[in-house]
Design an enzyme around this catalytic site. Structure first.
Site, PDB file in Angstrom:
ATOM      1  N   ASN A 127      -2.176  17.464 -21.411  1.00 16.93           N
ATOM      2  CA  ASN A 127      -2.573  16.394 -22.321  1.00 16.93           C
ATOM      3  C   ASN A 127      -2.743  16.879 -23.758  1.00 16.93           C
ATOM      4  OD1 ASN A 127      -2.807  14.029 -20.609  1.00 16.93           O
ATOM      5  ND2 ASN A 127      -4.436  15.153 -19.579  1.00 16.93           N
ATOM      6  N   LYS A 159       2.123  11.044 -11.980  1.00 13.75           N
ATOM      7  CA  LYS A 159       1.196  10.149 -12.681  1.00 13.75           C
ATOM      8  C   LYS A 159       1.895   8.816 -12.936  1.00 13.75           C
ATOM      9  CE  LYS A 159      -2.117  12.907 -15.293  1.00 13.75           C
ATOM     10  NZ  LYS A 159      -2.707  13.096 -16.625  1.00 13.75           N
ATOM     11  N   HIS A 199       5.498   6.852 -27.894  1.00 13.61           N
ATOM     12  CA  HIS A 199       4.512   7.746 -27.304  1.00 13.61           C
ATOM     13  C   HIS A 199       4.724   9.189 -27.796  1.00 13.61           C
ATOM     14  CE1 HIS A 199       1.854   9.637 -24.434  1.00 13.61           C
ATOM     15  NE2 HIS A 199       2.858  10.312 -23.902  1.00 13.61           N
ATOM     16  N   GLU A 253       7.334  16.452 -26.336  1.00 11.49           N
ATOM     17  CA  GLU A 253       6.809  16.931 -25.050  1.00 11.49           C
ATOM     18  C   GLU A 253       7.448  18.266 -24.667  1.00 11.49           C
ATOM     19  OE1 GLU A 253       4.256  15.526 -23.539  1.00 11.49           O
ATOM     20  OE2 GLU A 253       4.270  13.361 -23.940  1.00 11.49           O
ATOM     21  N   ARG A 300       0.806  -1.232   0.000  1.00 10.37           N
ATOM     22  CA  ARG A 300       0.000   0.000   0.000  1.00 10.37           C
ATOM     23  C   ARG A 300       0.836   1.277   0.000  1.00 10.37           C
ATOM     24  NH1 ARG A 300      -2.942  -3.005   3.969  1.00 10.37           N
ATOM     25  NH2 ARG A 300      -4.702  -4.084   3.013  1.00 10.37           N
ATOM     26  N   LYS A 326       5.966  22.259 -15.996  1.00  9.08           N
ATOM     27  CA  LYS A 326       5.166  21.132 -15.520  1.00  9.08           C
ATOM     28  C   LYS A 326       4.918  21.247 -14.022  1.00  9.08           C
ATOM     29  CE  LYS A 326       3.981  16.433 -15.747  1.00  9.08           C
ATOM     30  NZ  LYS A 326       4.013  15.179 -16.471  1.00  9.08           N
ATOM     31  N   GLU A 332      -5.552  16.527 -11.403  1.00  7.65           N
ATOM     32  CA  GLU A 332      -6.156  16.797 -12.714  1.00  7.65           C
ATOM     33  C   GLU A 332      -7.663  16.988 -12.636  1.00  7.65           C
ATOM     34  OE1 GLU A 332      -4.286  14.803 -16.034  1.00  7.65           O
ATOM     35  OE2 GLU A 332      -6.234  14.648 -17.017  1.00  7.65           O
ATOM     36  N   ARG A 345      -4.481  20.971 -14.884  1.00  5.48           N
ATOM     37  CA  ARG A 345      -3.472  19.981 -15.306  1.00  5.48           C
ATOM     38  C   ARG A 345      -3.777  19.347 -16.650  1.00  5.48           C
ATOM     39  NH1 ARG A 345      -0.282  15.405 -11.746  1.00  5.48           N
ATOM     40  NH2 ARG A 345       0.846  14.545 -13.512  1.00  5.48           N
ATOM     41  N   HIS A 401      -3.116   9.109 -28.128  1.00  4.29           N
ATOM     42  CA  HIS A 401      -3.459   7.807 -27.540  1.00  4.29           C
ATOM     43  C   HIS A 401      -4.231   6.940 -28.529  1.00  4.29           C
ATOM     44  CE1 HIS A 401      -3.153   9.337 -23.096  1.00  4.29           C
ATOM     45  NE2 HIS A 401      -1.984   9.091 -23.641  1.00  4.29           N
ATOM     46  N   HIS A 404      -2.563  14.555 -26.711  1.00 10.71           N
ATOM     47  CA  HIS A 404      -2.596  13.193 -26.190  1.00 10.71           C
ATOM     48  C   HIS A 404      -3.875  12.437 -26.531  1.00 10.71           C
ATOM     49  CE1 HIS A 404       0.972  14.513 -24.144  1.00 10.71           C
ATOM     50  NE2 HIS A 404       1.115  13.369 -23.486  1.00 10.71           N
TER      51      HIS A 404
END
Lengths: 322, 322
Positions: free
Chosen positions: A207, A105, A227, A147, A83, A189, A199, A203, A214, A210
């Protein structure tokens, strides 16, 4: 526990282990297969196997040595093992240094969607060693530049201009140019994530490119395009969409597309068909009640999240894919 | 999305779906196989499959309808799906109502250890409907009583006395007795977790009986003994250890063991052999640098975490297992 991959391990794992040995009672290494196509549960489980077989406890620190895939998986493993145990990012690709290692993330892919299973979990520290970029293939450098370029249109037109002036130096790995690009990218960032870690608002501008990106990655099968390549092309599509929504003029689109091309990135998407693009984008994490929401630019230097009529999206796909 | 199992679904899934339908645009159900032996990644993935196939987004609420296994898996799925969606616990077993549904511990098992992969992730709400206990098998009632009894020695001797007075009423499912037992158990748990959500200190006392208990479960293979049965027997062993450490007298041990027996729980552990017990307990999450740490009682009504000499632990195992 150092978590790395088969490509990076022979280059830097021993050096990192030596650097860490004065700080820890014992240092071990788990080596994962390389590539986005391995960013799934079975590979993640190799980290858990290694931790449990070595008797690692809640005080164990995980070090992610590699690119974005290693960082995302190691961070998620750290978030879940017992955890939650501490972890440190040691990114060795430009993309990871300027984007994925910062902001907490973490995730793995599911066969029905990228990064669908993960956690917000912050590293204790991010160590960017620019020397590791010396061994990075040219294709990965370009992917990382996607990026870097991203931060211009969404947040900083001055930085966009600086990148235009230094794109050849960056591709040639000029140390001073790289240092500025990595520093400024991390600053932007951190500024964004510091305001909205989970987010729920701002935030989401990170993306940019993206949603289309994606869809390209999922449509071709993860690992076909890098990517960053998909994001580069996705930014082209999102810029065209911004223009069709009346948010930016054609000259700004052309300027950004030219820079993306000079970075060595694809500017035409694969011909998956508009139906398939739309289907893939409807499972995007930003979608709500089946409505796709896009990060678009407008005015230049600022980004916003908004839905777009399917007809407009189809026109963009027709223009930008072949 | 209601997440439940094959046993509970025919009893309560439709009723819950009807109750939720005015509150949500659509209600779906994912039904998992029943039992601790299914509390692993493959079963968790059935939840992700269902969420993605239904196009569920970040606003989707997960409802865990069932016992501790369903609650732990649903909570962990909620923690990870798109990096976190809201969830509600609707526990239908006594064990889940008095223990596992409260406090935000979620996890799945790994073949090398129980609950090794998980998250601290709080539900928005816990709904304990005592009527659902009417369909609970006697063996599961006893397993739940183990976690009720637990709160006595670690925190509340008055409650321990009350349980002794009402153990027969509880086993006969007297509604008033159950209401008090569930309420007081949740109060004590909430009081502890409110002070130490991440188990950096006080919260560890809730693991009384669990170090030996987890070893029993892992040693026999998950699903042989119920979790509560293993905890009941684990408390007997931890009480004997407390006595051998000089922390409680023999009369207190006998008193607690008698109550555990009256609850219908095993008080003798399986003969796994002391070496195997020690090996299994060394991967416990409370272990540090290979040293097992036990929650022991002393003085009665209070618990503490401490290591114990292997020789003493071997004596306890010899006394308490056959």
């Amino acid at each position: 526990m150092i978590v790395t991959n088969q490509l990076v391990a022979p280059l830097y794992a021993d050096r990192l282990a030596r650097a860490l040995s004065p700080r820890h009672a014992s240092v071990r290494t788990v080596t994962l297969p390389d590539g986005e196509e391995h960013k799934h549960w079975q590979t993640l489980n190799l980290i858990f196997d290694g931790l449990l077989e070595s008797g690692c406890d809640r005080k164990t620190v995980l070090y992610a040595l590699g690119g974005g895939v290693v960082g995302d998986m190691t961070g998620f493993a750290a978030a879940c093992y017992m955890r939650g145990v501490p972890f440190v990012q040691v990114p060795t690709t430009l993309l990871a240094q300027v984007d994925s290692s910062v902001g907490g993330k973490t995730a793995i892919n599911h066969s029905l969607g990228k990064n669908m299973i993960g956690a917000f979990y912050q590293p204790q520290l991010v160590v960017c060693d620019l020397d590791t970029l010396a061994t990075l293939p040219d294709r990965e450098m370009s992917a990382g530049l996607a990026e870097v370029i991203k931060y211009g249109p969404i947040a900083d037109l001055e930085f966009l201009g600086w990148i235009e002036d230094h794109i050849d130096a960056l591709r040639a790995r000029d140390p001073q140019a790289l240092a500025h690009a990595v520093r400024r990218s991390c600053e932007i960032k951190a500024w964004v994530v510091g305001q909205d870690e989970r987010e729920t608002g701002l935030r989401v501008i990170l993306n940019f490119g993206h949603t289309f990106g994606h869809a390209i990655e999922a449509g071709l099968g993860y690992g076909q395009w890098l990517h960053g390549e998909a994001v580069g092309c996705g930014m082209v599509m999102a810029l065209h969409l911004s223009h069709r929504l009346g948010l930016v003029d054609a000259a700004f689109v052309d300027r950004c597309v030219a820079l993306i091309r000079r970075a060595g990135l694809p500017t035409m998407g694969p011909a998956l068909g508009a139906d398939r693009y739309l289907e893939l984008m409807r499972v995007d994490k930003k979608a709500e009640a089946g409505e796709i929401r896009f990060v678009v630019i407008g005015p230049p230097g600022q980004a916003q999240l908004r839905p777009a009529p399917d007809a407009l999206v189809r026109e963009v796909i027709a223009d930008c894919c072949r």
